[in-house]
Design a protein around this motif. Sequence first.
Motif, PDB file in Angstrom:
ATOM      1  N   MET A  18       0.797  -1.210  -0.008  1.00  0.00           N
ATOM      2  CA  MET A  18       0.008   0.010  -0.006  1.00  0.00           C
ATOM      3  C   MET A  18       0.819   1.189  -0.037  1.00  0.00           C
ATOM      4  O   MET A  18       1.410   1.596   1.003  1.00  0.00           O
ATOM      5  N   ASP A  19       1.062   1.672  -1.352  1.00  0.00           N
ATOM      6  CA  ASP A  19       2.349   2.806  -1.385  1.00  0.00           C
ATOM      7  C   ASP A  19       1.801   4.110  -1.827  1.00  0.00           C
ATOM      8  O   ASP A  19       0.752   4.019  -2.720  1.00  0.00           O
ATOM      9  N   ARG A  62      12.001   5.902   9.348  1.00  0.00           N
ATOM     10  CA  ARG A  62      11.531   7.419   9.243  1.00  0.00           C
ATOM     11  C   ARG A  62      11.728   8.345  10.283  1.00  0.00           C
ATOM     12  O   ARG A  62      11.707   8.069  11.292  1.00  0.00           O
ATOM     13  N   ARG A 113       1.820  14.371   5.816  1.00  0.00           N
ATOM     14  CA  ARG A 113       1.959  13.012   5.318  1.00  0.00           C
ATOM     15  C   ARG A 113       0.905  12.231   6.013  1.00  0.00           C
ATOM     16  O   ARG A 113       0.370  11.479   5.608  1.00  0.00           O
ATOM     17  N   GLY A 133       2.017   9.402   1.225  1.00  0.00           N
ATOM     18  CA  GLY A 133       2.675  10.447   1.492  1.00  0.00           C
ATOM     19  C   GLY A 133       2.425  11.440   0.307  1.00  0.00           C
ATOM     20  O   GLY A 133       2.324  12.784   0.632  1.00  0.00           O
ATOM     21  N   ARG A 134       2.753  10.881  -0.860  1.00  0.00           N
ATOM     22  CA  ARG A 134       2.431  11.972  -2.018  1.00  0.00           C
ATOM     23  C   ARG A 134       0.941  12.099  -2.250  1.00  0.00           C
ATOM     24  O   ARG A 134       0.821  13.412  -2.543  1.00  0.00           O
TER      25      ARG A 134
HETATM   26  C1  IPE Z   1       2.772   3.993   2.273  1.00  0.00           C
HETATM   27  O1  IPE Z   1       3.039   5.340   1.916  1.00  0.00           O
HETATM   28  C2  IPE Z   1       2.662   3.780   3.834  1.00  0.00           C
HETATM   29  C3  IPE Z   1       3.799   3.335   4.439  1.00  0.00           C
HETATM   30  C4  IPE Z   1       5.017   3.086   3.941  1.00  0.00           C
HETATM   31  C5  IPE Z   1       3.670   3.338   5.971  1.00  0.00           C
HETATM   32  P1  IPE Z   1       4.087   6.100   1.797  1.00  0.00           P
HETATM   33  O2  IPE Z   1       4.236   6.799   3.295  1.00  0.00           O
HETATM   34  O3  IPE Z   1       5.370   5.450   1.614  1.00  0.00           O
HETATM   35  O4  IPE Z   1       3.727   7.423   0.868  1.00  0.00           O
HETATM   36  P2  IPE Z   1       4.967   7.806  -0.178  1.00  0.00           P
HETATM   37  O5  IPE Z   1       5.281   6.648  -0.851  1.00  0.00           O
HETATM   38  O6  IPE Z   1       5.852   8.671   0.454  1.00  0.00           O
HETATM   39  O7  IPE Z   1       3.918   8.816  -1.154  1.00  0.00           O
END
Ligand code: IPE
Length: 248
Positions: free
Chosen positions: A20-21, A72, A34, A24-25
């Motif tokens: 599930m990616d 992170r 985010r 954040g974007r």
């Molecule tokens: C996925 O979305 C969720 C987790 C990894 C917890 P991201 O947080 O990686 O979103 P992007 O890739 O920065 O857009």
Amino acid sequence: MSYLDQIDKIRIPQHIAVIMDGNGRWAKQRNLDRTFGHKEGVSAVRRIIEAASIAQVSYITLYTFSTENWNRPEEEVKALMSLMIQAVAKETPDLVKNNVRVKVIGDVSRLPEDTKEALQYCLETTAPCTGVTVILALSYSSKWEITEAIKNIAKDVNSKAINIDDINETLIDSYLETKEIPNPDILVRTGGELRISNFLLWQIAYSELYFTDELWPDFNEESFYKAIVDFQSRERRFGKTSEQVSNE
Ligand code: IPE
Ligand code: IPE
Ligand code: MG
């Protein structure tokens, strides 16, 4: 015609794994923090569990937090851990109502105490459910899982519980977090990246890979059904020839 109507009901994938990616974007596109993307991601999880029930998919594994995600920024990790508590507390009654069983794979010992407690409650409450099994990969990475399995196999060889000659693919399966769970038929990754990011490396040896640019918070029931329809258009040969497969 909706993608749901295009699904061949007798060839439903048994297990769908999802990276599930893109949370954040999704937030960044809206000039939001985010964390908003992660919150919206929870709604997508709810939709996809419901869609899995409707499509009669038996197992769905969701990559929720990876071993590498511990690196992170502390604030984001904290926000994700408390979001997990909120989501689990809020969703558990509906999960039970919808007969959904929740399981967790990963190094749960690294999770904060309150997150562990919330999860434990959800696991125990949904344990008797017999519908879709949702497996949350939390503090999970495939290399961690395989390392643990190797350590445990070595211990059992040392203590003579098993012999070296007993080691085969089936035995290795039984030392993984995913024991008793069939291998994924499809691996779906949202968010446009073309990589596996340390997810289920052993288990996806023969899974069909499906990548979509859609960001996870935008992924909906139809996106999920579309992935199933795409899967059903593929010929899984497992090393054989096409002729052999069609004569089976
Ligand atoms: C996925 O979305 C969720 C987790 C990894 C917890 P991201 O947080 O990686 O979103 P992007 O890739 O920065 O857009
Ligand atoms: C993979 O997403 C992990 C989860 C979806 C939980 P990431 O966003 O962490 O993956 P990379 O770092 O871009 O490969
Ligand atoms: Mg990402």
